[in-house]
Design a protein around this motif. Structure first.
Motif, PDB file in Angstrom:
ATOM      1  N   ASP A  36       0.822  -1.205   0.000  1.00 30.98           N
ATOM      2  CA  ASP A  36       0.000   0.000   0.000  1.00 30.98           C
ATOM      3  C   ASP A  36       0.857   1.256   0.000  1.00 30.98           C
ATOM      4  N   ARG A  37       2.021   1.195   0.635  1.00 30.41           N
ATOM      5  CA  ARG A  37       2.887   2.381   0.689  1.00 30.41           C
ATOM      6  C   ARG A  37       3.283   2.806  -0.717  1.00 30.41           C
ATOM      7  N   VAL A  38       3.619   1.848  -1.579  1.00 33.45           N
ATOM      8  CA  VAL A  38       3.983   2.149  -2.962  1.00 33.45           C
ATOM      9  C   VAL A  38       2.754   2.605  -3.743  1.00 33.45           C
ATOM     10  N   THR A  39       1.639   1.903  -3.554  1.00 34.97           N
ATOM     11  CA  THR A  39       0.399   2.257  -4.255  1.00 34.97           C
ATOM     12  C   THR A  39      -0.023   3.677  -3.919  1.00 34.97           C
ATOM     13  N   PHE A  40       0.016   4.029  -2.640  1.00 39.04           N
ATOM     14  CA  PHE A  40      -0.398   5.365  -2.215  1.00 39.04           C
ATOM     15  C   PHE A  40       0.521   6.432  -2.797  1.00 39.04           C
ATOM     16  N   ASP A  41       1.816   6.120  -2.867  1.00 38.07           N
ATOM     17  CA  ASP A  41       2.766   7.087  -3.423  1.00 38.07           C
ATOM     18  C   ASP A  41       2.454   7.347  -4.894  1.00 38.07           C
ATOM     19  N   ARG A  52      -5.761  16.748  -2.666  1.00 34.73           N
ATOM     20  CA  ARG A  52      -4.894  15.761  -2.022  1.00 34.73           C
ATOM     21  C   ARG A  52      -5.704  14.868  -1.088  1.00 34.73           C
ATOM     22  N   LEU A  53      -5.476  13.580  -1.162  1.00 31.10           N
ATOM     23  CA  LEU A  53      -6.162  12.617  -0.314  1.00 31.10           C
ATOM     24  C   LEU A  53      -5.197  12.051   0.718  1.00 31.10           C
ATOM     25  N   ASN A  54      -5.702  11.777   1.925  1.00 28.88           N
ATOM     26  CA  ASN A  54      -4.860  11.091   2.900  1.00 28.88           C
ATOM     27  C   ASN A  54      -4.965   9.588   2.668  1.00 28.88           C
ATOM     28  N   ASN A  55      -4.201   8.821   3.454  1.00 25.20           N
ATOM     29  CA  ASN A  55      -4.134   7.371   3.223  1.00 25.20           C
ATOM     30  C   ASN A  55      -5.476   6.675   3.424  1.00 25.20           C
ATOM     31  N   GLN A  56      -6.252   7.125   4.411  1.00 23.25           N
ATOM     32  CA  GLN A  56      -7.546   6.486   4.636  1.00 23.25           C
ATOM     33  C   GLN A  56      -8.502   6.764   3.478  1.00 23.25           C
ATOM     34  N   GLU A  57      -8.458   7.958   2.934  1.00 23.96           N
ATOM     35  CA  GLU A  57      -9.310   8.275   1.786  1.00 23.96           C
ATOM     36  C   GLU A  57      -8.906   7.445   0.574  1.00 23.96           C
ATOM     37  N   ASN A  60     -10.168   3.961   1.102  1.00 21.17           N
ATOM     38  CA  ASN A  60     -11.602   3.929   0.838  1.00 21.17           C
ATOM     39  C   ASN A  60     -11.889   3.849  -0.659  1.00 21.17           C
ATOM     40  N   ALA A  61     -11.051   4.499  -1.458  1.00 21.91           N
ATOM     41  CA  ALA A  61     -11.240   4.466  -2.914  1.00 21.91           C
ATOM     42  C   ALA A  61     -10.798   3.128  -3.504  1.00 21.91           C
ATOM     43  N   LEU A  62      -9.721   2.554  -2.955  1.00 24.97           N
ATOM     44  CA  LEU A  62      -9.136   1.342  -3.525  1.00 24.97           C
ATOM     45  C   LEU A  62      -9.878   0.074  -3.114  1.00 24.97           C
ATOM     46  N   TYR A  63     -10.458   0.052  -1.907  1.00 23.83           N
ATOM     47  CA  TYR A  63     -10.977  -1.197  -1.358  1.00 23.83           C
ATOM     48  C   TYR A  63     -12.471  -1.108  -1.037  1.00 23.83           C
ATOM     49  N   GLN A  64     -13.247  -0.619  -1.975  1.00 24.29           N
ATOM     50  CA  GLN A  64     -14.694  -0.573  -1.794  1.00 24.29           C
ATOM     51  C   GLN A  64     -15.258  -1.994  -1.678  1.00 24.29           C
ATOM     52  N   GLY A  65     -16.185  -2.175  -0.760  1.00 26.61           N
ATOM     53  CA  GLY A  65     -16.793  -3.500  -0.600  1.00 26.61           C
ATOM     54  C   GLY A  65     -17.242  -3.723   0.825  1.00 26.61           C
ATOM     55  N   ASN A  66     -17.163  -4.974   1.284  1.00 28.80           N
ATOM     56  CA  ASN A  66     -17.589  -5.322   2.642  1.00 28.80           C
ATOM     57  C   ASN A  66     -16.873  -4.485   3.686  1.00 28.80           C
ATOM     58  N   ALA A  67     -15.589  -4.244   3.470  1.00 24.87           N
ATOM     59  CA  ALA A  67     -14.786  -3.532   4.464  1.00 24.87           C
ATOM     60  C   ALA A  67     -15.286  -2.105   4.655  1.00 24.87           C
ATOM     61  N   THR A  68     -15.489  -1.379   3.566  1.00 24.05           N
ATOM     62  CA  THR A  68     -15.940   0.005   3.691  1.00 24.05           C
ATOM     63  C   THR A  68     -17.349   0.077   4.262  1.00 24.05           C
ATOM     64  N   LYS A  69     -18.197  -0.886   3.920  1.00 28.62           N
ATOM     65  CA  LYS A  69     -19.556  -0.896   4.460  1.00 28.62           C
ATOM     66  C   LYS A  69     -19.530  -1.100   5.972  1.00 28.62           C
ATOM     67  N   ASP A  90     -15.507  13.637  10.788  1.00 25.98           N
ATOM     68  CA  ASP A  90     -15.685  12.687   9.694  1.00 25.98           C
ATOM     69  C   ASP A  90     -15.079  13.201   8.393  1.00 25.98           C
ATOM     70  N   ASN A  91     -14.660  14.473   8.380  1.00 19.95           N
ATOM     71  CA  ASN A  91     -13.991  14.953   7.173  1.00 19.95           C
ATOM     72  C   ASN A  91     -12.627  14.289   7.060  1.00 19.95           C
ATOM     73  N   HIS A  92     -12.254  13.951   5.859  1.00 15.71           N
ATOM     74  CA  HIS A  92     -11.013  13.221   5.571  1.00 15.71           C
ATOM     75  C   HIS A  92     -10.985  11.839   6.230  1.00 15.71           C
ATOM     76  N   MET A  93     -12.168  11.360   6.664  1.00 16.97           N
ATOM     77  CA  MET A  93     -12.332   9.988   7.160  1.00 16.97           C
ATOM     78  C   MET A  93     -11.459   9.656   8.365  1.00 16.97           C
ATOM     79  N   LYS A  94     -11.228  10.619   9.237  1.00 20.46           N
ATOM     80  CA  LYS A  94     -10.440  10.347  10.445  1.00 20.46           C
ATOM     81  C   LYS A  94     -11.174   9.378  11.364  1.00 20.46           C
TER      82      LYS A  94
END
Length: 254
Positions: A36-41, A52-57, A60-69, A90-94
């Motif tokens: 994920d570190r490489v993917t996020f970079d 600009r998105l933080n890592n949690q955002e 949330n974009a990369l792993y939509q599904g059961n986890a995000t629900k 809840d802004n920036h999904m903290k």
């Protein structure tokens, strides 16, 4: 081109079709296994011209599904908002990040998570971003009706209810000098919530035990050090949960 709304490709003129067919697209294909570190970079570099998105955002974009629900549902619970004093925006999904940390470390401590890349039990190796991403990928691979989602919901809710009932005001904040108020400590929230989630007792004596355990941790230098210095390193993380699990075992609370 509002007059083209609702049109199909075949409805366009040859010139308009050519413009679409000649448009160049730049695609970045990230093949597994990539941390994920490489993917996020890469994600950050490609999208640097926009918001600009933080890592949690990004998770949330990369792993939509059961986890995000699941994470969204837990973060929206009134007991979570109350236990954290409504102080996690809840802004920036903290708030989602805090819930995901609890979920990931709970599953890890229960030896449930399977590494999607190696198909072996997931190990923690000081890379919290990769760890959280793999946890989300693991959850996404499960069937929606899997009982694990109900277990996580129940355990999380139980932990938040006990926190509201038994912890002092600002219970997930570390002690500070008079007049100052520290933010909620993420590692403390995640690890002590894990302890609370394992408790099944009731009654006044049980409540006193939990409160005594809380005060004991607030005087434990090794535990406090694991919450404030190199927090996500493997050494500090293992130390933190060794202390938590020893308390659970010694007090026979679970």
């Amino acid at each position: 081109l509002k007059d083209k709304n609702g049109s199909r490709f075949a409805d366009l003129t040859p010139l308009e079709q050519n413009k679409i067919e000649d448009c160049s697209l730049t695609l970045h294909v990230i093949k597994a296994p990539t941390s994920d570190r490489v993917t996020f970079d890469l994600f950050d570099r490609v999208n640097r011209g926009g918001t600009r998105l933080n890592n949690q955002e990004m998770r949330n974009a990369l792993y939509q599904g059961n986890a995000t629900k699941l994470i969204n549902r837990l973060a929206e619970k009134e007991v979570f908002v109350e236990a954290t004093e409504g102080s996690i925006p809840d802004n920036h999904m903290k708030d989602r990040y805090l819930v995901l940390r609890f979920t990931a470390f709970y599953l890890w401590q229960q030896h449930i998570t399977i590494d999607p890349d190696t198909h072996e039990p997931l190990d923690y190796r000081s890379n919290v971003e990769d760890f959280l991403g793999k946890t989300m990928r693991f959850l996404n691979q499960l069937e929606p009706e899997n009982g694990l989602f109900k277990e996580l919901d129940n355990r999380f809710t139980r932990a938040m209810e006990l926190a509201i009932q038994l912890l002092p005001s600002g219970g997930f904040r570390l002690p500070s000098s008079p007049g100052k108020k520290r933010p909620i400590n993420m590692a403390f929230f995640e690890s002590f919530s894990y302890l609370l989630s394992r408790l099944n007792g009731e009654g006044e004596q049980f409540h006193r035990q939990v409160q005594d355990t809380y005060m004991q941790l607030m005087c434990n230098d090794a535990y406090l050090d694991s919450l404030t210095r190199s927090v996500d390193s493997g050494k500090q993380t293992y130390k933190r949960y060794e202390i938590i699990n020893r308390l659970i075992h010694e007090l026979n609370l679970c």
